[in-house]
Design an enzyme around this catalytic site. Structure first.
Site, PDB file in Angstrom:
ATOM      1  N   PHE A 156      18.339 108.225  75.978  1.00  0.00           N
ATOM      2  CA  PHE A 156      17.924 108.559  77.346  1.00  0.00           C
ATOM      3  C   PHE A 156      16.849 109.642  77.333  1.00  0.00           C
ATOM      4  O   PHE A 156      16.894 110.609  78.067  1.00  0.00           O
ATOM      5  CB  PHE A 156      19.156 109.006  78.153  1.00  0.00           C
ATOM      6  CG  PHE A 156      19.018 108.783  79.636  1.00  0.00           C
ATOM      7  CD1 PHE A 156      18.646 107.558  80.150  1.00  0.00           C
ATOM      8  CD2 PHE A 156      19.278 109.823  80.523  1.00  0.00           C
ATOM      9  CE1 PHE A 156      18.528 107.356  81.519  1.00  0.00           C
ATOM     10  CE2 PHE A 156      19.163 109.635  81.898  1.00  0.00           C
ATOM     11  CZ  PHE A 156      18.789 108.393  82.388  1.00  0.00           C
ATOM     12  N   GLY A 157      15.875 109.418  76.451  1.00  0.00           N
ATOM     13  CA  GLY A 157      14.722 110.321  76.380  1.00  0.00           C
ATOM     14  C   GLY A 157      13.686 109.921  77.421  1.00  0.00           C
ATOM     15  O   GLY A 157      13.979 109.173  78.366  1.00  0.00           O
ATOM     16  N   ARG A 158      12.459 110.402  77.183  1.00  0.00           N
ATOM     17  CA  ARG A 158      11.396 110.202  78.172  1.00  0.00           C
ATOM     18  C   ARG A 158      11.119 108.734  78.476  1.00  0.00           C
ATOM     19  O   ARG A 158      10.984 108.347  79.634  1.00  0.00           O
ATOM     20  CB  ARG A 158      10.093 110.840  77.651  1.00  0.00           C
ATOM     21  CG  ARG A 158      10.106 112.336  77.706  1.00  0.00           C
ATOM     22  CD  ARG A 158       8.916 112.878  76.952  1.00  0.00           C
ATOM     23  NE  ARG A 158       9.230 112.858  75.530  1.00  0.00           N
ATOM     24  CZ  ARG A 158       9.198 113.925  74.735  1.00  0.00           C
ATOM     25  NH1 ARG A 158       8.792 115.074  75.213  1.00  0.00           N
ATOM     26  NH2 ARG A 158       9.511 113.845  73.467  1.00  0.00           N
ATOM     27  N   ILE A 159      11.037 107.911  77.420  1.00  0.00           N
ATOM     28  CA  ILE A 159      10.664 106.504  77.644  1.00  0.00           C
ATOM     29  C   ILE A 159      11.809 105.775  78.346  1.00  0.00           C
ATOM     30  O   ILE A 159      11.587 104.983  79.267  1.00  0.00           O
ATOM     31  CB  ILE A 159      10.257 105.812  76.323  1.00  0.00           C
ATOM     32  CG1 ILE A 159       8.997 106.493  75.751  1.00  0.00           C
ATOM     33  CG2 ILE A 159      10.008 104.325  76.542  1.00  0.00           C
ATOM     34  CD1 ILE A 159       8.597 106.048  74.353  1.00  0.00           C
ATOM     35  N   SER A 179      23.938 107.913  75.492  1.00  0.00           N
ATOM     36  CA  SER A 179      23.165 108.741  74.585  1.00  0.00           C
ATOM     37  C   SER A 179      24.133 109.767  74.018  1.00  0.00           C
ATOM     38  O   SER A 179      25.221 109.954  74.574  1.00  0.00           O
ATOM     39  CB  SER A 179      21.988 109.342  75.346  1.00  0.00           C
ATOM     40  OG  SER A 179      21.952 110.710  75.273  1.00  0.00           O
ATOM     41  N   ARG A 180      23.771 110.362  72.893  1.00  0.00           N
ATOM     42  CA  ARG A 180      24.720 111.289  72.270  1.00  0.00           C
ATOM     43  C   ARG A 180      25.051 112.439  73.211  1.00  0.00           C
ATOM     44  O   ARG A 180      26.147 112.950  73.226  1.00  0.00           O
ATOM     45  CB  ARG A 180      24.155 111.816  70.952  1.00  0.00           C
ATOM     46  CG  ARG A 180      24.479 110.877  69.809  1.00  0.00           C
ATOM     47  CD  ARG A 180      24.064 111.455  68.516  1.00  0.00           C
ATOM     48  NE  ARG A 180      22.659 111.871  68.611  1.00  0.00           N
ATOM     49  CZ  ARG A 180      21.941 112.293  67.590  1.00  0.00           C
ATOM     50  NH1 ARG A 180      22.478 112.381  66.405  1.00  0.00           N
ATOM     51  NH2 ARG A 180      20.675 112.637  67.738  1.00  0.00           N
ATOM     52  N   ALA A 241      11.672 100.171  70.689  1.00  0.00           N
ATOM     53  CA  ALA A 241      11.839 101.446  69.975  1.00  0.00           C
ATOM     54  C   ALA A 241      11.385 101.299  68.522  1.00  0.00           C
ATOM     55  O   ALA A 241      10.209 101.537  68.214  1.00  0.00           O
ATOM     56  CB  ALA A 241      13.285 101.893  70.078  1.00  0.00           C
ATOM     57  N   ARG A 242      12.292 100.907  67.658  1.00  0.00           N
ATOM     58  CA  ARG A 242      11.941 100.654  66.270  1.00  0.00           C
ATOM     59  C   ARG A 242      12.720  99.441  65.789  1.00  0.00           C
ATOM     60  O   ARG A 242      13.907  99.290  66.098  1.00  0.00           O
ATOM     61  CB  ARG A 242      12.284 101.861  65.382  1.00  0.00           C
ATOM     62  CG  ARG A 242      11.283 102.998  65.491  1.00  0.00           C
ATOM     63  CD  ARG A 242       9.915 102.607  64.933  1.00  0.00           C
ATOM     64  NE  ARG A 242       8.934 103.691  64.982  1.00  0.00           N
ATOM     65  CZ  ARG A 242       7.993 103.811  65.931  1.00  0.00           C
ATOM     66  NH1 ARG A 242       7.903 102.939  66.911  1.00  0.00           N
ATOM     67  NH2 ARG A 242       7.127 104.793  65.886  1.00  0.00           N
ATOM     68  N   GLU A 271       7.320  95.360  59.848  1.00  0.00           N
ATOM     69  CA  GLU A 271       6.028  95.018  60.449  1.00  0.00           C
ATOM     70  C   GLU A 271       4.947  95.036  59.377  1.00  0.00           C
ATOM     71  O   GLU A 271       4.982  95.908  58.512  1.00  0.00           O
ATOM     72  CB  GLU A 271       5.704  96.027  61.551  1.00  0.00           C
ATOM     73  CG  GLU A 271       6.691  95.931  62.696  1.00  0.00           C
ATOM     74  CD  GLU A 271       6.407  96.924  63.822  1.00  0.00           C
ATOM     75  OE1 GLU A 271       5.311  97.514  63.860  1.00  0.00           O
ATOM     76  OE2 GLU A 271       7.296  97.096  64.664  1.00  0.00           O
ATOM     77  N   HIS A 289       3.996  94.721  68.669  1.00  0.00           N
ATOM     78  CA  HIS A 289       4.016  96.197  68.805  1.00  0.00           C
ATOM     79  C   HIS A 289       2.892  96.703  69.736  1.00  0.00           C
ATOM     80  O   HIS A 289       1.983  97.413  69.318  1.00  0.00           O
ATOM     81  CB  HIS A 289       3.927  96.879  67.426  1.00  0.00           C
ATOM     82  CG  HIS A 289       4.490  98.268  67.426  1.00  0.00           C
ATOM     83  ND1 HIS A 289       5.137  98.837  66.361  1.00  0.00           N
ATOM     84  CD2 HIS A 289       4.503  99.234  68.391  1.00  0.00           C
ATOM     85  CE1 HIS A 289       5.522 100.071  66.657  1.00  0.00           C
ATOM     86  NE2 HIS A 289       5.143 100.339  67.888  1.00  0.00           N
ATOM     87  N   GLY A 291       3.524  98.503  72.556  1.00  0.00           N
ATOM     88  CA  GLY A 291       4.040  99.585  73.415  1.00  0.00           C
ATOM     89  C   GLY A 291       2.992 100.544  73.943  1.00  0.00           C
ATOM     90  O   GLY A 291       2.880 100.763  75.149  1.00  0.00           O
TER      91      GLY A 291
HETATM   92  C1  DGY Z   1       4.716 105.421  68.478  1.00  0.00           C
HETATM   93  O1  DGY Z   1       3.838 106.217  68.823  1.00  0.00           O
HETATM   94  O2  DGY Z   1       5.721 105.778  67.885  1.00  0.00           O
HETATM   95  C2  DGY Z   1       4.492 103.992  68.828  1.00  0.00           C
HETATM   96  O3  DGY Z   1       5.476 103.146  68.382  1.00  0.00           O
HETATM   97  C3  DGY Z   1       3.143 103.527  68.360  1.00  0.00           C
HETATM   98  O4  DGY Z   1       2.760 102.566  69.275  1.00  0.00           O
END
Ligand code: DGY
Length: 323
Positions: A156-159, A179-180, A241-242, A271, A289, A291
């Protein structure tokens, strides 16, 4: 006065790169090929600062270079799981990242994936381009409405918070999160967000489960067959995210078996390789990717990295210091 020597490991957008070139003695790797681990190790001896980016393997070996010249890593990107910050810290090397400036662009991609999956956009477009569209049909390509459905945010961070706000306002979704640490009552009230104290609990109630954790060892394969098995068969998984957070074989199996309804992915564990079992699945939307990939955002990321580098060489506290 000799200018600090800076290596930019992959070309930046024009404006930010020109800014750096006007101020520093800059070398840009514009070969189109990421630098090897050996080249990164060598760079620590040749430059005062390395501006790394996604995927550059900045591990303990890079920070173990004896008498390294580089004292600063001005990373271009918000996520920095590719950098061993503990090793950097131990070596007395400053590391910064570029948070904030990509929040909206990334949240937009999360929303886009929610819409693309729920409304079967890629599947429909592929049919149309292949000449397989038979025309409007009362039951053709029926998706799911998002209005009133529960968006479960993991992290639950900024994004995540920007995604919550956009999804609630634009799509009428209800917001739950795990979230933790529970967010403050003010943040929860502003987003009308409901805290679920376990990931399993969130997985079970979410209609859309959207991942917003950092990458790295702690979150690796957090979404696996077990967790997918707790989700509703109508649920959608979104990952901006990842890639490492999701066990991709398990996800492909779950999508094939109908354990969950669809997945929208912008990131992958290896990736640019995408797990081959995901590629043929009609209920997987797969983006490369994207984002942070807008001109405005990528320039802003460059300027944010540049600001950190400027502060470092001015001897001032580095704004986005992570080590
Ligand atoms: C980041 O900044 O971590 C993004 O995944 C790159 O697009």
């Amino acid at each position: 006065m000799t200018l600090p020597k800076i290596l930019i490991t992959r070309p930046w957008p024009k404006g930010a790169q020109a800014y750096m070139q006007a101020k520093y003695d800059v070398t840009v790797n514009d070969s189109g090929v990421p630098l090897t681990h050996d080249q990164l190790i060598q760079a620590m001896s040749d430059y005062d600062c390395v501006c790394s980016s996604l995927g550059d393997q900045m591990d303990a070996a890079v920070f173990a270079v004896p008498n390294a010249r580089a004292r600063m890593i001005g990373h271009y990107g918000a996520g920095y799981e590719n950098i061993d910050v503990a090793a950097a810290k131990a070596a007395g090397i400053t590391v910064s990242n570029t948070p904030d400036v990509l929040t909206d662009a990334t949240a937009d991609i999360a929303l886009m994936l929610m819409l693309m999956t729920s409304r079967r956009a890629s599947e429909g477009e592929r049919q149309l381009r292949a000449g397989q569209w038979k025309g409007w049909g009362t039951t053709a390509l029926m998706g799911q409405s998002l209005e009133g459905k529960t968006l479960g945010l993991v992290g639950f961070g900024r994004i995540a918070q920007a995604t919550a706000e956009k999804a609630a306002r634009a799509l009428g979704m209800k917001i739950a999160y795990y979230s933790r640490r529970q967010a403050s009552a003010d943040v929860e009230a502003a987003l009308d967000a409901h805290y679920v104290p376990s990931l399993d609990g969130l997985a079970a109630v979410a209609d859309v489960l959207s991942l917003h954790t950092p990458g790295g060892a702690e979150t690796r394969h957090m979404v696996d067959a077990r967790l997918l098995g707790l989700m509703k068969p109508t649920a959608i998984l979104i990952n901006t995210a990842r890639g490492s957070v999701v066990k991709e074989d398990d996800l492909a199996e779950a999508l094939k078996a109908g354990t969950i309804w669809a997945a929208g992915l912008d990131v992958y564990e290896h990736e640019p390789d995408v797990h081959p079992a995901l590629l043929p699945l009609t209920n997987a939307v797969l983006l490369p990717h994207l984002g942070s990939a807008t001109v405005e955002t990528r320039e802003a990321m460059g300027m944010r990295a540049a600001t950190n580098v400027d502060l470092f060489f001015a001897g001032e506290p580095v704004r986005d210091r992570v080590a």
